[in-house]
Design a protein around this motif. Sequence first.
Motif, PDB file in Angstrom:
ATOM      1  N   ASP A  53       0.816  -1.309  -0.015  1.00  0.00           N
ATOM      2  CA  ASP A  53       0.027   0.043   0.085  1.00  0.00           C
ATOM      3  C   ASP A  53       0.990   1.134  -0.031  1.00  0.00           C
ATOM      4  O   ASP A  53       0.419   2.190  -0.732  1.00  0.00           O
ATOM      5  CB  ASP A  53      -1.023   0.046   1.177  1.00  0.00           C
ATOM      6  CG  ASP A  53      -2.025  -0.914   1.170  1.00  0.00           C
ATOM      7  OD1 ASP A  53      -2.454  -1.582   0.254  1.00  0.00           O
ATOM      8  OD2 ASP A  53      -2.577  -1.302   2.374  1.00  0.00           O
ATOM      9  N   ASN A  57       1.166   4.362  -2.479  1.00  0.00           N
ATOM     10  CA  ASN A  57       0.600   5.752  -1.986  1.00  0.00           C
ATOM     11  C   ASN A  57       2.021   6.635  -2.345  1.00  0.00           C
ATOM     12  O   ASN A  57       1.640   7.911  -2.320  1.00  0.00           O
ATOM     13  CB  ASN A  57       0.548   5.958  -0.597  1.00  0.00           C
ATOM     14  CG  ASN A  57      -1.000   4.877  -0.254  1.00  0.00           C
ATOM     15  OD1 ASN A  57      -1.905   4.917  -1.136  1.00  0.00           O
ATOM     16  ND2 ASN A  57      -1.432   4.581   0.858  1.00  0.00           N
ATOM     17  N   THR A 137      -7.400   8.411  -1.084  1.00  0.00           N
ATOM     18  CA  THR A 137      -6.972   7.362  -0.790  1.00  0.00           C
ATOM     19  C   THR A 137      -5.888   7.025   0.269  1.00  0.00           C
ATOM     20  O   THR A 137      -5.808   6.133   1.077  1.00  0.00           O
ATOM     21  CB  THR A 137      -6.381   6.691  -2.076  1.00  0.00           C
ATOM     22  OG1 THR A 137      -7.682   6.658  -3.029  1.00  0.00           O
ATOM     23  CG2 THR A 137      -5.934   5.350  -2.356  1.00  0.00           C
ATOM     24  N   GLU A 141      -6.023   5.051   3.660  1.00  0.00           N
ATOM     25  CA  GLU A 141      -4.981   3.777   3.724  1.00  0.00           C
ATOM     26  C   GLU A 141      -4.415   3.708   4.914  1.00  0.00           C
ATOM     27  O   GLU A 141      -4.048   2.868   5.872  1.00  0.00           O
ATOM     28  CB  GLU A 141      -4.405   3.156   2.557  1.00  0.00           C
ATOM     29  CG  GLU A 141      -5.145   2.678   1.430  1.00  0.00           C
ATOM     30  CD  GLU A 141      -4.602   2.166   0.526  1.00  0.00           C
ATOM     31  OE1 GLU A 141      -3.190   2.543   0.200  1.00  0.00           O
ATOM     32  OE2 GLU A 141      -5.169   1.393  -0.362  1.00  0.00           O
ATOM     33  N   ASN A 142      -3.971   4.922   5.400  1.00  0.00           N
ATOM     34  CA  ASN A 142      -3.160   5.165   6.516  1.00  0.00           C
ATOM     35  C   ASN A 142      -3.974   4.997   7.900  1.00  0.00           C
ATOM     36  O   ASN A 142      -3.432   4.349   8.767  1.00  0.00           O
ATOM     37  CB  ASN A 142      -2.756   6.616   6.510  1.00  0.00           C
ATOM     38  CG  ASN A 142      -1.368   6.563   5.725  1.00  0.00           C
ATOM     39  OD1 ASN A 142      -0.582   5.847   5.495  1.00  0.00           O
ATOM     40  ND2 ASN A 142      -1.093   7.823   4.912  1.00  0.00           N
ATOM     41  N   HIS A 145      -4.099   1.349   8.443  1.00  0.00           N
ATOM     42  CA  HIS A 145      -2.867   0.895   8.745  1.00  0.00           C
ATOM     43  C   HIS A 145      -2.684   1.052  10.442  1.00  0.00           C
ATOM     44  O   HIS A 145      -2.330   0.231  11.040  1.00  0.00           O
ATOM     45  CB  HIS A 145      -1.758   1.656   8.121  1.00  0.00           C
ATOM     46  CG  HIS A 145      -1.613   1.194   6.683  1.00  0.00           C
ATOM     47  ND1 HIS A 145      -0.855   1.943   5.885  1.00  0.00           N
ATOM     48  CD2 HIS A 145      -2.368   0.217   5.997  1.00  0.00           C
ATOM     49  CE1 HIS A 145      -0.953   1.269   4.433  1.00  0.00           C
ATOM     50  NE2 HIS A 145      -1.881   0.182   4.441  1.00  0.00           N
ATOM     51  N   SER A 182     -13.979   1.899   7.149  1.00  0.00           N
ATOM     52  CA  SER A 182     -14.777   1.850   5.692  1.00  0.00           C
ATOM     53  C   SER A 182     -16.394   2.240   5.491  1.00  0.00           C
ATOM     54  O   SER A 182     -16.672   3.035   4.765  1.00  0.00           O
ATOM     55  CB  SER A 182     -14.588   0.385   5.259  1.00  0.00           C
ATOM     56  OG  SER A 182     -13.365  -0.099   5.191  1.00  0.00           O
ATOM     57  N   GLN A 191     -11.118   5.336  -3.047  1.00  0.00           N
ATOM     58  CA  GLN A 191     -10.681   4.087  -2.707  1.00  0.00           C
ATOM     59  C   GLN A 191     -10.220   3.235  -3.882  1.00  0.00           C
ATOM     60  O   GLN A 191     -11.064   3.137  -5.083  1.00  0.00           O
ATOM     61  CB  GLN A 191     -11.455   3.030  -1.984  1.00  0.00           C
ATOM     62  CG  GLN A 191     -11.641   3.856  -0.547  1.00  0.00           C
ATOM     63  CD  GLN A 191     -12.509   2.696   0.508  1.00  0.00           C
ATOM     64  OE1 GLN A 191     -12.175   1.577   0.465  1.00  0.00           O
ATOM     65  NE2 GLN A 191     -13.775   3.261   0.956  1.00  0.00           N
ATOM     66  N   SER A 193      -9.871  -0.010  -4.782  1.00  0.00           N
ATOM     67  CA  SER A 193      -9.820  -1.431  -4.263  1.00  0.00           C
ATOM     68  C   SER A 193      -8.799  -2.598  -4.898  1.00  0.00           C
ATOM     69  O   SER A 193      -8.567  -3.671  -4.372  1.00  0.00           O
ATOM     70  CB  SER A 193     -11.312  -2.099  -4.645  1.00  0.00           C
ATOM     71  OG  SER A 193     -11.859  -1.937  -5.931  1.00  0.00           O
ATOM     72  N   LYS A 195      -6.072  -2.006  -6.040  1.00  0.00           N
ATOM     73  CA  LYS A 195      -4.692  -1.577  -5.693  1.00  0.00           C
ATOM     74  C   LYS A 195      -3.851  -1.333  -6.756  1.00  0.00           C
ATOM     75  O   LYS A 195      -2.531  -1.292  -6.668  1.00  0.00           O
ATOM     76  CB  LYS A 195      -3.934  -2.779  -4.900  1.00  0.00           C
ATOM     77  CG  LYS A 195      -4.716  -2.972  -3.664  1.00  0.00           C
ATOM     78  CD  LYS A 195      -4.676  -2.051  -2.538  1.00  0.00           C
ATOM     79  CE  LYS A 195      -5.584  -2.412  -1.311  1.00  0.00           C
ATOM     80  NZ  LYS A 195      -5.680  -1.224  -0.387  1.00  0.00           N
TER      81      LYS A 195
END
Length: 351
Positions: A53, A57, A137, A141-142, A145, A182, A191, A193, A195
Amino acid sequence: MVATLDDTKRNAIAVKLADMKLLQQLFIQNEELFLRECTDGEVADSIRKMLDDDRKNQGILDTVVIQYGIQKDADSTAQQMVQTIRQLMQGNELSFFEKVFQHELLKHQQVMNGITIHKAAQKVGADVMAAIGPLNTVNFENRAHQEQLKGILEILGVRELTGLDADQGIWARVQDAISAISGAVGSAVTQNSDKQDMNIQDVLRMDHNKVNILFTELLQSDDPQKIQEYFGQIYKDISAHAAAEEEVVYPRVRPFYGEANTQELYNEQARWGPMFEQLRAISPSAPEFKDRLRQIWDEIGDHVRQEESTMFAAIRNNMSSRETEELATQFKAAKSRIQERMGGTRTGATV
């Protein structure tokens, strides 16, 4: 000389974006180190996914900075902090648990950086909001995480304190927490999805959207100074965008898009330079300024519609996903070099 929108507020956002890029580089270095030190297979799998990720990013942050158009160095305090943490991570003073704990704190800092930039952008301008859109995004994701790292810290902390494994329910709670995030914010962020990295169509469309917003803001303004600043930013953004397309994109698509279609795009962009130069000689307060600008906007609008319809369709039909992502990377690199060559991306100069 026409002033751009590189004012104090925009420069401050550019510095904060540079801080985020610096932290993102540290995340990748930390997680690569964690994988070398980690002996728990389940923890290692989670870190490995996090690393994937964060590498993606990093590319998103590069896109945002180039799209934003103002490149600054990270704040000196942020640079010193990152250097100190890097040394701690590479040394033996901290246990593995303590290193991961510091990493989770950094993730929190990155989330707050992203939120702060988003809130500041709302106050500065619609074009800034368009440029930083992909940060959604990264922020999402952070935040996810952080929850994963809390679960990892529970496992490592219990093991460090007792020598025993923590309850098996920890990972289930982590996944529940991520699902809750989410549900709470997923509808408000973009997002990715699957990746995948951004493809060339995504990147070009972002540029088109930002310039469209700048044109709209200019035509709605009656302030000669603001009109001059918006025009300067439009001139700067379109010049870098067009030059990067001609260097990277058009040569790549010519074999399957066709000689005539590709040459038409080259020819259209070649007309814009003289048109912009003529406008620079007209006072922004003169009635004919906006009339002439609307003529340019109409031409650019036709050009954009051609790219986003027929050229994008040709790209989808003739290039793989990997190829379109690689072309996006090449375009961003070319545009960044061109911005630096134009001057002022690090100093806020005018065009």
